[in-house]
Scaffold this motif. Structure first.
Motif, PDB file in Angstrom:
ATOM      1  N   LEU A 211       0.834  -1.209   0.000  1.00  0.00           N
ATOM      2  CA  LEU A 211       0.000   0.000   0.000  1.00  0.00           C
ATOM      3  C   LEU A 211       0.864   1.252   0.000  1.00  0.00           C
ATOM      4  O   LEU A 211       1.014   1.935   1.015  1.00  0.00           O
ATOM      5  N   ASN A 212       1.417   1.565  -1.156  1.00  0.00           N
ATOM      6  CA  ASN A 212       2.204   2.778  -1.326  1.00  0.00           C
ATOM      7  C   ASN A 212       2.060   3.212  -2.778  1.00  0.00           C
ATOM      8  O   ASN A 212       2.387   2.440  -3.689  1.00  0.00           O
ATOM      9  N   ASP A 213       1.541   4.423  -2.989  1.00  0.00           N
ATOM     10  CA  ASP A 213       1.258   4.868  -4.354  1.00  0.00           C
ATOM     11  C   ASP A 213       2.322   5.796  -4.926  1.00  0.00           C
ATOM     12  O   ASP A 213       2.068   6.505  -5.911  1.00  0.00           O
ATOM     13  N   ASP A 214       3.511   5.784  -4.322  1.00  0.00           N
ATOM     14  CA  ASP A 214       4.615   6.537  -4.905  1.00  0.00           C
ATOM     15  C   ASP A 214       4.894   5.991  -6.314  1.00  0.00           C
ATOM     16  O   ASP A 214       5.010   4.776  -6.501  1.00  0.00           O
ATOM     17  N   PRO A 215       4.998   6.850  -7.322  1.00  0.00           N
ATOM     18  CA  PRO A 215       5.173   6.375  -8.700  1.00  0.00           C
ATOM     19  C   PRO A 215       6.381   5.455  -8.884  1.00  0.00           C
ATOM     20  O   PRO A 215       6.310   4.490  -9.662  1.00  0.00           O
ATOM     21  N   GLN A 216       7.480   5.738  -8.194  1.00  0.00           N
ATOM     22  CA  GLN A 216       8.641   4.879  -8.344  1.00  0.00           C
ATOM     23  C   GLN A 216       8.413   3.510  -7.710  1.00  0.00           C
ATOM     24  O   GLN A 216       8.885   2.496  -8.231  1.00  0.00           O
ATOM     25  N   ILE A 217       7.691   3.463  -6.603  1.00  0.00           N
ATOM     26  CA  ILE A 217       7.383   2.177  -5.986  1.00  0.00           C
ATOM     27  C   ILE A 217       6.489   1.354  -6.911  1.00  0.00           C
ATOM     28  O   ILE A 217       6.709   0.156  -7.125  1.00  0.00           O
ATOM     29  N   LEU A 218       5.475   2.004  -7.488  1.00  0.00           N
ATOM     30  CA  LEU A 218       4.618   1.306  -8.447  1.00  0.00           C
ATOM     31  C   LEU A 218       5.416   0.872  -9.667  1.00  0.00           C
ATOM     32  O   LEU A 218       5.165  -0.197 -10.245  1.00  0.00           O
ATOM     33  N   GLY A 219       6.396   1.680 -10.048  1.00  0.00           N
ATOM     34  CA  GLY A 219       7.261   1.309 -11.164  1.00  0.00           C
ATOM     35  C   GLY A 219       8.080   0.070 -10.864  1.00  0.00           C
ATOM     36  O   GLY A 219       8.296  -0.778 -11.742  1.00  0.00           O
ATOM     37  N   VAL A 220       8.539  -0.069  -9.622  1.00  0.00           N
ATOM     38  CA  VAL A 220       9.285  -1.265  -9.221  1.00  0.00           C
ATOM     39  C   VAL A 220       8.406  -2.500  -9.375  1.00  0.00           C
ATOM     40  O   VAL A 220       8.854  -3.545  -9.873  1.00  0.00           O
ATOM     41  N   HIS A 221       7.144  -2.394  -8.948  1.00  0.00           N
ATOM     42  CA  HIS A 221       6.231  -3.533  -9.088  1.00  0.00           C
ATOM     43  C   HIS A 221       6.084  -3.923 -10.554  1.00  0.00           C
ATOM     44  O   HIS A 221       6.092  -5.120 -10.891  1.00  0.00           O
ATOM     45  N   ARG A 222       5.946  -2.936 -11.432  1.00  0.00           N
ATOM     46  CA  ARG A 222       5.800  -3.227 -12.863  1.00  0.00           C
ATOM     47  C   ARG A 222       7.058  -3.892 -13.408  1.00  0.00           C
ATOM     48  O   ARG A 222       6.978  -4.843 -14.194  1.00  0.00           O
ATOM     49  N   LEU A 223       8.211  -3.378 -12.995  1.00  0.00           N
ATOM     50  CA  LEU A 223       9.469  -3.959 -13.460  1.00  0.00           C
ATOM     51  C   LEU A 223       9.571  -5.433 -13.080  1.00  0.00           C
ATOM     52  O   LEU A 223       9.978  -6.281 -13.883  1.00  0.00           O
ATOM     53  N   ILE A 224       9.206  -5.746 -11.849  1.00  0.00           N
ATOM     54  CA  ILE A 224       9.304  -7.127 -11.376  1.00  0.00           C
ATOM     55  C   ILE A 224       8.374  -8.030 -12.183  1.00  0.00           C
ATOM     56  O   ILE A 224       8.761  -9.131 -12.597  1.00  0.00           O
ATOM     57  N   LEU A 225       7.151  -7.566 -12.419  1.00  0.00           N
ATOM     58  CA  LEU A 225       6.188  -8.370 -13.179  1.00  0.00           C
ATOM     59  C   LEU A 225       6.620  -8.560 -14.625  1.00  0.00           C
ATOM     60  O   LEU A 225       6.376  -9.618 -15.216  1.00  0.00           O
ATOM     61  N   ASP A 226       7.278  -7.557 -15.198  1.00  0.00           N
ATOM     62  CA  ASP A 226       7.612  -7.578 -16.622  1.00  0.00           C
ATOM     63  C   ASP A 226       8.966  -8.208 -16.930  1.00  0.00           C
ATOM     64  O   ASP A 226       9.287  -8.418 -18.109  1.00  0.00           O
ATOM     65  N   THR A 227       9.774  -8.497 -15.898  1.00  0.00           N
ATOM     66  CA  THR A 227      11.150  -8.957 -16.124  1.00  0.00           C
ATOM     67  C   THR A 227      11.354 -10.334 -15.499  1.00  0.00           C
ATOM     68  O   THR A 227      11.300 -10.481 -14.277  1.00  0.00           O
ATOM     69  N   PRO A 228      11.595 -11.371 -16.321  1.00  0.00           N
ATOM     70  CA  PRO A 228      11.732 -12.731 -15.784  1.00  0.00           C
ATOM     71  C   PRO A 228      12.790 -12.872 -14.690  1.00  0.00           C
ATOM     72  O   PRO A 228      12.545 -13.540 -13.679  1.00  0.00           O
ATOM     73  N   SER A 229      13.942 -12.251 -14.856  1.00  0.00           N
ATOM     74  CA  SER A 229      14.995 -12.398 -13.858  1.00  0.00           C
ATOM     75  C   SER A 229      14.593 -11.775 -12.527  1.00  0.00           C
ATOM     76  O   SER A 229      14.936 -12.286 -11.448  1.00  0.00           O
ATOM     77  N   LEU A 230      13.823 -10.683 -12.590  1.00  0.00           N
ATOM     78  CA  LEU A 230      13.364 -10.038 -11.360  1.00  0.00           C
ATOM     79  C   LEU A 230      12.239 -10.847 -10.712  1.00  0.00           C
ATOM     80  O   LEU A 230      12.166 -10.937  -9.481  1.00  0.00           O
ATOM     81  N   ARG A 231      11.362 -11.424 -11.529  1.00  0.00           N
ATOM     82  CA  ARG A 231      10.319 -12.295 -10.970  1.00  0.00           C
ATOM     83  C   ARG A 231      10.951 -13.480 -10.250  1.00  0.00           C
ATOM     84  O   ARG A 231      10.511 -13.872  -9.173  1.00  0.00           O
ATOM     85  N   HIS A 232      11.979 -14.030 -10.866  1.00  0.00           N
ATOM     86  CA  HIS A 232      12.689 -15.156 -10.242  1.00  0.00           C
ATOM     87  C   HIS A 232      13.336 -14.719  -8.926  1.00  0.00           C
ATOM     88  O   HIS A 232      13.272 -15.435  -7.920  1.00  0.00           O
ATOM     89  N   GLY A 233      13.928 -13.529  -8.911  1.00  0.00           N
ATOM     90  CA  GLY A 233      14.544 -13.029  -7.689  1.00  0.00           C
ATOM     91  C   GLY A 233      13.531 -12.772  -6.602  1.00  0.00           C
ATOM     92  O   GLY A 233      13.764 -13.076  -5.423  1.00  0.00           O
ATOM     93  N   ALA A 234      12.361 -12.225  -6.977  1.00  0.00           N
ATOM     94  CA  ALA A 234      11.307 -11.978  -5.997  1.00  0.00           C
ATOM     95  C   ALA A 234      10.781 -13.286  -5.425  1.00  0.00           C
ATOM     96  O   ALA A 234      10.490 -13.394  -4.223  1.00  0.00           O
ATOM     97  N   MET A 235      10.681 -14.304  -6.271  1.00  0.00           N
ATOM     98  CA  MET A 235      10.231 -15.607  -5.792  1.00  0.00           C
ATOM     99  C   MET A 235      11.254 -16.207  -4.829  1.00  0.00           C
ATOM    100  O   MET A 235      10.892 -16.845  -3.823  1.00  0.00           O
ATOM    101  N   ALA A 236      12.536 -15.987  -5.108  1.00  0.00           N
ATOM    102  CA  ALA A 236      13.577 -16.501  -4.207  1.00  0.00           C
ATOM    103  C   ALA A 236      13.481 -15.836  -2.836  1.00  0.00           C
ATOM    104  O   ALA A 236      13.678 -16.491  -1.803  1.00  0.00           O
TER     105      ALA A 236
END
Length: 258
Positions: free
Chosen positions: A107-132
């Motif tokens: 629950l944080n609507d800072d544009p850069q924080i929301l951008g981080v969420h998008r990056l993780i969803l859109d980038t396989p290596s980041l999704r893998h890191g988040a899962m780890a």
């Protein structure tokens, strides 16, 4: 000497923040895979080696805030007071994070924080890191249950940790989806709280008596061992819940027989 150390530490923090902001700007403009560490260094007016002095890998520039919270669920359980169940402690911690608009609860609507969420969803290596990171938290939480119960390698401890963190992950994902659709954090807050209360109440129905501490009856509610009998249960979430760590099946509902 103390003042000098304080200035040095502050300078290091400023450099770290500058690197993170530069990296986020470039990642959001061009995509994570299309930005090199050398370009980040040039954008921050430092050497490539300086970037690696602060971040071991490019992925850490995005996932660093997540890794800072590794072990937090286990710590909350370990430090809970007498009479407080693990589910109650983690409910309290999650609701506190929502109230504080802490990104750890989504629950944080800072544009850069929301951008981080998008990056993780859109980038396989980041999704893998988040899962780890998610799997590491599950391992540490299960280990804490094993330690308290003196049952190393116990299946019930792993199942309980998996269910708790999957429920939390679903709550976070739903909150982020609402923010990404344009709602503000203040608008989403009451809905996020209501859903958290509902979800943790269902967890308490299934895990309320698991891993008791002094002041909590050991037979309160149903234990995590009930999840092994899940074939005879119905789940109010619709039969199963998909989470980043796997599938949680009919183990947390108050529709399940004891």
């Amino acid at each position: 000497m103390t003042q000098e150390l304080g200035l040095r530490e502050r300078k290091k923090m400023e450099t770290r923040i500058a690197l993170w902001r530069t990296a986020m700007r470039l990642f959001l403009e061009r995509g994570f895979d299309n930005v090199s560490v050398a370009e980040i260094a040039a954008g921050a007016n430092v050497s490539k080696m300086t970037v690696f002095n602060y971040f071991q890998a490019k992925e850490e520039l995005v996932l660093g805030p997540m890794t800072a919270h590794v072990g937090e669920p286990a710590e909350v359980v370990r430090e809970r007071g007498a009479g407080e169940t693990p589910v109650d402690a983690l409910r309290r911690h999650f609701l506190d994070a929502l109230r504080e608009r802490n990104p750890v609860a989504g629950l944080n609507d800072d544009p850069q924080i929301l951008g981080v969420h998008r990056l993780i969803l859109d980038t396989p290596s980041l999704r893998h890191g988040a899962m780890a990171v998610r799997e590491r938290n599950e391992h540490l939480l299960a280990a804490e249950f094993e330690r308290e119960l003196a049952r190393p390698g116990d299946l019930a401890c792993r199942l309980a940790a998996n269910q708790i963190l999957n429920v939390r992950q679903i709550l976070i994902a739903r909150t982020i989806e609402r923010l990404a659709a344009g709602a503000s954090a203040d608008e989403v807050y009451p809905v996020a709280v209501a859903e958290a209360e509902e979800a943790f109440t269902q967890l308490a129905d299934g895990l309320g008596g698991f891993c008791p501490r002094d002041g909590v009856p050991g037979d309160r509610g149903r234990t995590a061992r009930n999840v092994t009998d899940s074939a005879v249960c119905r789940n109010r979430f619709g039969g199963s819940m998909a989470g980043s760590g796997g599938i949680v099946r009919e183990g947390i509902s108050d529709d399940c027989a004891g």
